[in-house]
Design an enzyme around this catalytic site. Sequence first.
Site: not given
Ligand code: GLA
Length: 385
Positions: A33-34, A126, A128-129, A174
């Site tokens: 969604t971001d 998944g 966010s490192s 993230d």
């Molecule tokens: C990754 C991207 C985020 C977001 C997600 C899905 O983590 O870095 O910005 O788009 O995918 O929600």
Amino acid sequence: MSRTAQEFKELYGHPPEGVWAAPGRVNLIGEHTDYNDGFALPFALPQRTEVAASPRTDGALRFHSADAPSGVVTLDLAALDPARPPQTAESWAAYPAGVVWALLEAGLPVRGVDLHVRSDVPNGAGLSSSAALEVATALALTDLYGLPLTRPELAALARRAENAYVGVPCGVMDQMASACSTEGHALHLDTRSLEQRHIPFDCAAAGLRLLVIDTRVKHALADGAYARRRASCHEAAAELGVPALRDLPYEELDQALDRLGDPVRRRRVRHVVTENERVVRIEELLRAGRLRETGPLLSEGHRSLRDDYEVSCPELDLAVATAEAAGAYGSRMTGGGFGGSALALIDADAEEPVTRAVTEAFARAGFKPPSITPAAPSAGATRLL
Ligand code: GLA
């Protein structure tokens, strides 16, 4: 002295001026969604990336990571060029280099830095490192150079580093989660205005636990599938005459879908609009203390990502189905998809049976053993020393 500070001293011959930390994140709901200006509800993990740093005045950037085999990577600040980021064994250094580049691009003065990184956020899970490394670096540099950035500005700049320098077309969720989260809370994020609300999210007090199931399938956002999803959302918004899919009200979804010719595009739009609605509903449930009732919405979110957005994979689907069959209130993949992690909302005393069920199911399917850990909403980026 902390381990990260000690290692910095051994490496560079002097103690660091400070040590900063930024966490990885799990997204409870609000996936893909971001980049549609929509809503998300992530929270920070206890796992974090630490950065020990000292300023330099000679324009040199020296980066070292305890977790990469590259040794010290030395770059010249004046020669940073997004067309030529560090390559191969040194590619991790593109993240801190990108942050320096983005600060300079924003007209903020940075004159050089010695930096040492140590992280326990798993790579490619998944979680966010990348954002943790960017945000820890950005916080270190803003403190070292007294730069006047708010946390949302810092997150936006870290995202710009990743988009324009590293070359990954991610949204801002993230970096915002890593920069702005607070302990015991999920972060309600409006990715258009960057407005945030801290929503109390205390699983333990409700007798619940959130498990993070790392499938150990490496995801790679840069591989084109993410960029294609993003492009079809932007094309659909243009076709529907709205600035972004965020502007399509949930109540008008059916009419909007009728106006779209392409069936794939219809599915993508349905995911984004229903997912925004799930964020709204889950925020309401958390505020009302009705945590268990979020479960079905989490599972519905997974089906939407699997069937409409098509970003799941067999390992994620098996993790989710097995957790649900073993009694989870809800379960879904989290993050960009194509691998990485799932989460499962369970009773606190179900951790052992759910972990066992998922581990056994993976073994039967011939998948790598998953790594399963409980996660509690933790603090966002901070200065440690
Ligand atoms: C990754 C991207 C985020 C977001 C997600 C899905 O983590 O870095 O910005 O788009 O995918 O929600």
